[in-house]
Design an enzyme around this catalytic site. Structure first.
Site, short mmCIF file in Angstrom:
data_model
loop_
_atom_site.label_atom_id
_atom_site.label_comp_id
_atom_site.label_asym_id
_atom_site.label_seq_id
_atom_site.Cartn_x
_atom_site.Cartn_y
_atom_site.Cartn_z
CB SER A 157 -0.96 -0.10 1.32
OG SER A 157 -1.50 1.52 1.65
CE1 TYR A 171 -4.48 -2.31 4.88
CE2 TYR A 171 -4.10 0.07 4.63
CZ TYR A 171 -4.16 -1.29 4.18
OH TYR A 171 -4.15 -1.30 2.72
N1 NAP Z 1 -8.36 0.41 -1.76
C1 NAP Z 1 -7.42 0.83 -1.67
O1 NAP Z 1 -7.13 2.20 -1.87
C2 NAP Z 1 -5.99 0.27 -1.24
C3 NAP Z 1 -4.91 0.76 -1.18
C4 NAP Z 1 -3.71 0.22 -0.86
C5 NAP Z 1 -3.69 -0.94 -0.68
N2 NAP Z 1 -5.05 -1.88 -0.77
C6 NAP Z 1 -5.06 -3.37 -0.40
O2 NAP Z 1 -5.60 -4.00 -1.75
C7 NAP Z 1 -6.02 -5.33 -1.15
C8 NAP Z 1 -7.59 -5.12 -1.85
O3 NAP Z 1 -8.11 -4.30 -1.17
P1 NAP Z 1 -9.69 -3.40 -1.80
O4 NAP Z 1 -9.37 -2.08 -2.01
O5 NAP Z 1 -9.82 -4.35 -3.07
O6 NAP Z 1 -10.72 -4.16 -0.76
P2 NAP Z 1 -11.92 -4.40 -0.45
O7 NAP Z 1 -12.96 -4.14 -1.74
O8 NAP Z 1 -12.63 -4.43 0.70
O9 NAP Z 1 -11.57 -6.09 -0.93
C9 NAP Z 1 -11.11 -6.89 0.17
C10 NAP Z 1 -10.79 -8.27 -0.31
O10 NAP Z 1 -10.28 -8.99 0.91
C11 NAP Z 1 -10.93 -9.90 1.54
N3 NAP Z 1 -10.82 -10.03 3.09
C12 NAP Z 1 -10.90 -8.98 3.88
N4 NAP Z 1 -10.88 -9.29 5.07
C13 NAP Z 1 -10.89 -10.83 4.87
C14 NAP Z 1 -10.82 -11.76 5.80
N5 NAP Z 1 -11.01 -11.56 7.13
N6 NAP Z 1 -10.78 -13.26 5.30
C15 NAP Z 1 -10.84 -13.45 4.07
N7 NAP Z 1 -10.47 -12.36 3.44
C16 NAP Z 1 -10.85 -11.18 3.66
C17 NAP Z 1 -12.43 -9.50 1.14
O11 NAP Z 1 -13.25 -10.37 1.37
P3 NAP Z 1 -14.70 -10.01 2.19
O12 NAP Z 1 -15.83 -9.83 1.18
O13 NAP Z 1 -14.88 -11.30 2.77
O14 NAP Z 1 -14.61 -8.95 2.88
C18 NAP Z 1 -12.29 -9.01 -0.12
O15 NAP Z 1 -12.20 -9.90 -1.15
C19 NAP Z 1 -5.67 -5.28 0.31
O16 NAP Z 1 -4.69 -5.79 0.80
C20 NAP Z 1 -5.94 -3.82 0.62
O17 NAP Z 1 -5.25 -3.63 2.02
C21 NAP Z 1 -5.99 -1.14 -1.16
#
Ligand code: NAP
Length: 266
Positions: A157, A171
């Site tokens: 991130s 985080y």
């Molecule tokens: N969006 C951003 O701006 C951003 C920036 C930097 C890094 N990231 C990273 O990118 C990755 C994807 O994020 P995103 O933005 O796509 O978020 P998101 O839409 O909330 O998706 C997160 C994914 O991770 C899964 N997950 C979360 N908690 C879980 C748990 N306890 N057990 C199993 N699966 C779990 C979720 O499944 P559920 O449906 O079960 O929740 C979902 O499939 C993450 O690692 C996040 O930290 C995101």
């Protein structure tokens, strides 16, 4: 979604993507399927979100090459349990592992950080990623024997470097672990022909920010980004494909690619 990559780029390759029911993971899994891969997709804790995001992105041919798994990775032993399930579905070597599942868990002010909060953030974003990857190493080493070798692409991130915003100290630090672990693993696994890199998203409009950031904060962030907009999951997917493909990035390992519209320039 328009994919500019060769539609046969990942033909015959087996790819595992975690957290692919929605958001960045859904865009990444769909992109691998559209470029020929067989995908074992960990969709998150339930199938519900996959129905409104991942599955809507796919045609019937893509779906035939997709296997869906659910698992809660915030549980101790969750990474190992998921690896066991993936192992049972793998007919042979694993070519690509995309570690994407993760989240902030909540905005936790520094004054409220306690052991339970620490465990919740670290178990999901660090412990499960390390456990899953370690358990899948024998399959990845087998994948490394094929032409082009195998690849692991982790999800860090922008907050790993800039520190994130208030309430994200655990985080952001967990993602800093992922960036450093990526480099360490890259060095160690290079003799096995396994490349290890990471994508570091900036501010990407997924459910992540719908949960944790106000519209006013997001508007201010967008205005400050050189490209003048927030990112999308589809903005991130090509970086994962690039790092997973030996044709496109075969001499690249131990790198963290920032995908952020210029929000942070290293
Ligand atoms: N969006 C951003 O701006 C951003 C920036 C930097 C890094 N990231 C990273 O990118 C990755 C994807 O994020 P995103 O933005 O796509 O978020 P998101 O839409 O909330 O998706 C997160 C994914 O991770 C899964 N997950 C979360 N908690 C879980 C748990 N306890 N057990 C199993 N699966 C779990 C979720 O499944 P559920 O449906 O079960 O929740 C979902 O499939 C993450 O690692 C996040 O930290 C995101």
């Amino acid at each position: 979604m328009i994919i500019g990559f060769d539609r046969a780029l990942f033909d015959g390759k087996t790819v595992v993507v975690t957290g692919c029911g929605r958001g960045i993971g859904a865009a990444v899994a769909a992109a691998f399927l559209k470029t020929g891969a067989r995908v074992i997709g960990h969709v998150g804790r339930s199938l519900e979100n996959a129905e409104s995001d991942l599955l809507k992105r796919l045609g019937s041919d893509d779906r035939r090459r997709l296997t869906l798994i659910t698992a809660d990775l915030s549980q101790r032993g969750g990474g190992q349990a998921l690896a066991d399930e993936i192992g049972a579905k793998l007919a042979g070597p694993l070519d690509v592992l995309i570690n994407n599942a993760g989240t902030m868990v909540g905005r936790i002010p520094a004054t409220e950080v306690d052991e339970a909060a620490f465990d919740a953030v670290v178990d999901l974003n660090v412990r499960s990623v390390v456990a899953l990857t370690s358990c899948l190493l024998p399959a990845l080493k087998a994948g490394g024997q094929a032409e082009g070798g195998a690849a692991v692409v982790n999800t860090s991130s922008i907050s790993a470097i800039v520190g994130g915003s208030p309430g994200s100290s655990l985080y952001s630090s967990s993602k800093a672990f992922i960036s450093t672990w990526t480099r360490a693993l890259a060095r160690e696994l290079a003799p096995d022909q396994i490349r290890v890199n990471a994508v570091s998203p900036g501010t990407i409009m997924t459910d992540f920010h719908r949960r944790y950031s106000s519209q006013a904060k997001l508007d201010a962030t967008a205005a400050a980004i050189p490209l003048k907009r927030l990112g999308t999951a589809d903005d991130c997917a090509p970086a994962y494909l690039f790092l997973a493909s030996a044709v496109l990035s075969g001499y690249l390992t131990g790198q963290v690619i920032e995908v952020n519209g210029g929000q942070f320039m290293g």
